[in-house]
Design a protein around this motif. Structure first.
Motif, PDB file in Angstrom:
ATOM      1  N   THR A   1      -9.257   4.604   3.237  1.00  0.00           N
ATOM      2  CA  THR A   1      -8.041   3.894   2.772  1.00  0.00           C
ATOM      3  C   THR A   1      -7.479   4.748   1.400  1.00  0.00           C
ATOM      4  O   THR A   1      -6.279   4.681   1.603  1.00  0.00           O
ATOM      5  CB  THR A   1      -8.437   2.497   2.398  1.00  0.00           C
ATOM      6  OG1 THR A   1      -8.875   1.690   3.804  1.00  0.00           O
ATOM      7  CG2 THR A   1      -7.053   1.520   2.037  1.00  0.00           C
ATOM      8  N   VAL A   2      -8.392   4.959   0.735  1.00  0.00           N
ATOM      9  CA  VAL A   2      -7.984   5.737  -0.404  1.00  0.00           C
ATOM     10  C   VAL A   2      -7.220   6.919  -0.100  1.00  0.00           C
ATOM     11  O   VAL A   2      -6.153   7.364  -0.612  1.00  0.00           O
ATOM     12  CB  VAL A   2      -9.278   5.966  -1.376  1.00  0.00           C
ATOM     13  CG1 VAL A   2      -8.597   6.936  -2.483  1.00  0.00           C
ATOM     14  CG2 VAL A   2      -9.760   4.577  -1.886  1.00  0.00           C
ATOM     15  N   ALA A   3      -7.905   7.703   0.654  1.00  0.00           N
ATOM     16  CA  ALA A   3      -7.285   8.788   1.370  1.00  0.00           C
ATOM     17  C   ALA A   3      -6.061   8.827   1.960  1.00  0.00           C
ATOM     18  O   ALA A   3      -4.954   9.701   1.729  1.00  0.00           O
ATOM     19  CB  ALA A   3      -8.253   9.585   2.472  1.00  0.00           C
ATOM     20  N   MET A   4      -5.812   7.619   2.887  1.00  0.00           N
ATOM     21  CA  MET A   4      -4.314   7.498   3.231  1.00  0.00           C
ATOM     22  C   MET A   4      -3.361   7.191   2.137  1.00  0.00           C
ATOM     23  O   MET A   4      -2.240   7.834   2.067  1.00  0.00           O
ATOM     24  CB  MET A   4      -4.639   6.368   4.218  1.00  0.00           C
ATOM     25  CG  MET A   4      -4.512   6.623   5.845  1.00  0.00           C
ATOM     26  SD  MET A   4      -4.442   5.240   6.888  1.00  0.00           S
ATOM     27  CE  MET A   4      -4.473   3.588   6.044  1.00  0.00           C
ATOM     28  N   GLU A   5      -3.809   6.255   1.122  1.00  0.00           N
ATOM     29  CA  GLU A   5      -3.028   5.959   0.009  1.00  0.00           C
ATOM     30  C   GLU A   5      -2.734   7.091  -0.806  1.00  0.00           C
ATOM     31  O   GLU A   5      -1.300   7.298  -1.297  1.00  0.00           O
ATOM     32  CB  GLU A   5      -3.590   4.989  -0.890  1.00  0.00           C
ATOM     33  CG  GLU A   5      -3.708   3.564  -0.294  1.00  0.00           C
ATOM     34  CD  GLU A   5      -4.379   2.440  -0.866  1.00  0.00           C
ATOM     35  OE1 GLU A   5      -4.681   2.980  -2.363  1.00  0.00           O
ATOM     36  OE2 GLU A   5      -4.623   1.714  -0.600  1.00  0.00           O
ATOM     37  N   VAL A   6      -3.419   8.155  -1.043  1.00  0.00           N
ATOM     38  CA  VAL A   6      -3.175   9.169  -1.968  1.00  0.00           C
ATOM     39  C   VAL A   6      -2.642  10.581  -1.047  1.00  0.00           C
ATOM     40  O   VAL A   6      -2.181  11.409  -1.556  1.00  0.00           O
ATOM     41  CB  VAL A   6      -3.968   9.795  -2.803  1.00  0.00           C
ATOM     42  CG1 VAL A   6      -4.424   8.546  -3.757  1.00  0.00           C
ATOM     43  CG2 VAL A   6      -5.478  10.132  -1.923  1.00  0.00           C
ATOM     44  N   GLY A   7      -2.658  10.261   0.478  1.00  0.00           N
ATOM     45  CA  GLY A   7      -1.909  11.446   1.197  1.00  0.00           C
ATOM     46  C   GLY A   7      -2.869  12.686   1.420  1.00  0.00           C
ATOM     47  O   GLY A   7      -2.549  13.783   1.009  1.00  0.00           O
ATOM     48  N   ASN A   8      -4.326  12.296   1.307  1.00  0.00           N
ATOM     49  CA  ASN A   8      -5.321  13.638   1.460  1.00  0.00           C
ATOM     50  C   ASN A   8      -6.104  13.246   2.556  1.00  0.00           C
ATOM     51  O   ASN A   8      -6.359  12.022   3.015  1.00  0.00           O
ATOM     52  CB  ASN A   8      -6.024  13.699   0.050  1.00  0.00           C
ATOM     53  CG  ASN A   8      -5.233  14.988  -0.739  1.00  0.00           C
ATOM     54  OD1 ASN A   8      -4.762  15.816  -0.142  1.00  0.00           O
ATOM     55  ND2 ASN A   8      -5.381  14.815  -2.036  1.00  0.00           N
ATOM     56  N   ASP A   9      -7.041  14.131   2.992  1.00  0.00           N
ATOM     57  CA  ASP A   9      -8.156  13.845   3.697  1.00  0.00           C
ATOM     58  C   ASP A   9      -9.337  13.186   3.158  1.00  0.00           C
ATOM     59  O   ASP A   9      -9.208  13.459   1.884  1.00  0.00           O
ATOM     60  CB  ASP A   9      -8.421  15.003   4.671  1.00  0.00           C
ATOM     61  CG  ASP A   9      -8.925  16.348   3.990  1.00  0.00           C
ATOM     62  OD1 ASP A   9      -9.775  15.954   2.980  1.00  0.00           O
ATOM     63  OD2 ASP A   9      -8.544  17.310   4.491  1.00  0.00           O
ATOM     64  N   LEU A  10     -10.366  12.581   3.857  1.00  0.00           N
ATOM     65  CA  LEU A  10     -11.165  12.080   3.231  1.00  0.00           C
ATOM     66  C   LEU A  10     -11.995  12.756   2.410  1.00  0.00           C
ATOM     67  O   LEU A  10     -12.581  12.867   1.099  1.00  0.00           O
ATOM     68  CB  LEU A  10     -12.189  11.545   4.174  1.00  0.00           C
ATOM     69  CG  LEU A  10     -13.411  10.806   3.833  1.00  0.00           C
ATOM     70  CD1 LEU A  10     -13.233   9.650   2.898  1.00  0.00           C
ATOM     71  CD2 LEU A  10     -14.425  10.396   5.015  1.00  0.00           C
TER      72      LEU A  10
END
Length: 135
Positions: free
Chosen positions: A109-118
Motif C-alpha cells: 500500500t505504501v508503494a502504491m501511495e508513493v508511486g514506487n515498487d515494493l
C-alpha cells in the motif's frame, strides 16, 4: 534521534487511539438509542446501584478523558518525529508518513501511495531510518 522501535510504538499508539475512538462512537450510539430515564422529584436512597445508563455515561466520560490525553501525547510525538524527519528527502518522508502516521496496512500500500515498487520502498524506508537514527 528516532529509531525504528520508537516509530513502531508511535504507530501502535495510533492504532490504540483509533480503538478508543471506535469505543466512544459505539457507546455514544448505544446511549443515543436508549430511552432516557424519567426524572422524578422522588429522592433516591444512598445505596441504590447505578442504572445501566449512568454506568454507560460514566464509562463514556472516562473513555473521552483517556482519548484526549492519548491524542494530545500522540500529536506532540508526531511533531517531534516531524522535526527529526527534516533531514529526509521528500520521498523518504512520504514513506515514513504513509506507514507510521497514516498506518498503511502493508508495504504494498505504501508503494502504491508513493508511486514506487515494493523493493524500492523498503530501500527508501531503510535509508530514512538510518538518517533519522544518526540525526
Amino acid at each position: 534521534m528516532i529509531t525504528k522501535k520508537e516509530l513502531w510504538r508511535f504507530r501502535q499508539a495510533g492504532v490504540e487511539i483509533e480503538g478508543l475512538k471506535m469505543q466512544i462512537q459505539e457507546l455514544t450510539a448505544t446511549l443515543d438509542g436508549l430511552k432516557a430515564q424519567q426524572i422524578t422529584d422522588m429522592p433516591k436512597g444512598g445505596n441504590v446501584p447505578h442504572s445501566a445508563i449512568e454506568d454507560a455515561i460514566i464509562r463514556l466520560e472516562s473513555l473521552r478523558e483517556l482519548y484526549a490525553s492519548k491524542i494530545g501525547a500522540w500529536y506532540t510525538r508526531q511533531g517531534e518525529i516531524e522535526v527529526a524527519m527534516s533531514c529526509l528527502e521528500p520521498k523518504e518522508a512520504a514513506v515514513i508518513r504513509s506507514y507510521y502516521f497514516r498506518r498503511a496496512p502493508s508495504w504494498e500500500t505504501v508503494a502504491m501511495e508513493v508511486g514506487n515498487d515494493l523493493r524500492n520502498v523498503t530501500r527508501i524506508h531503510g535509508k530514512a531510518l538510518e538518517k533519522m537514527r544518526t540525526a
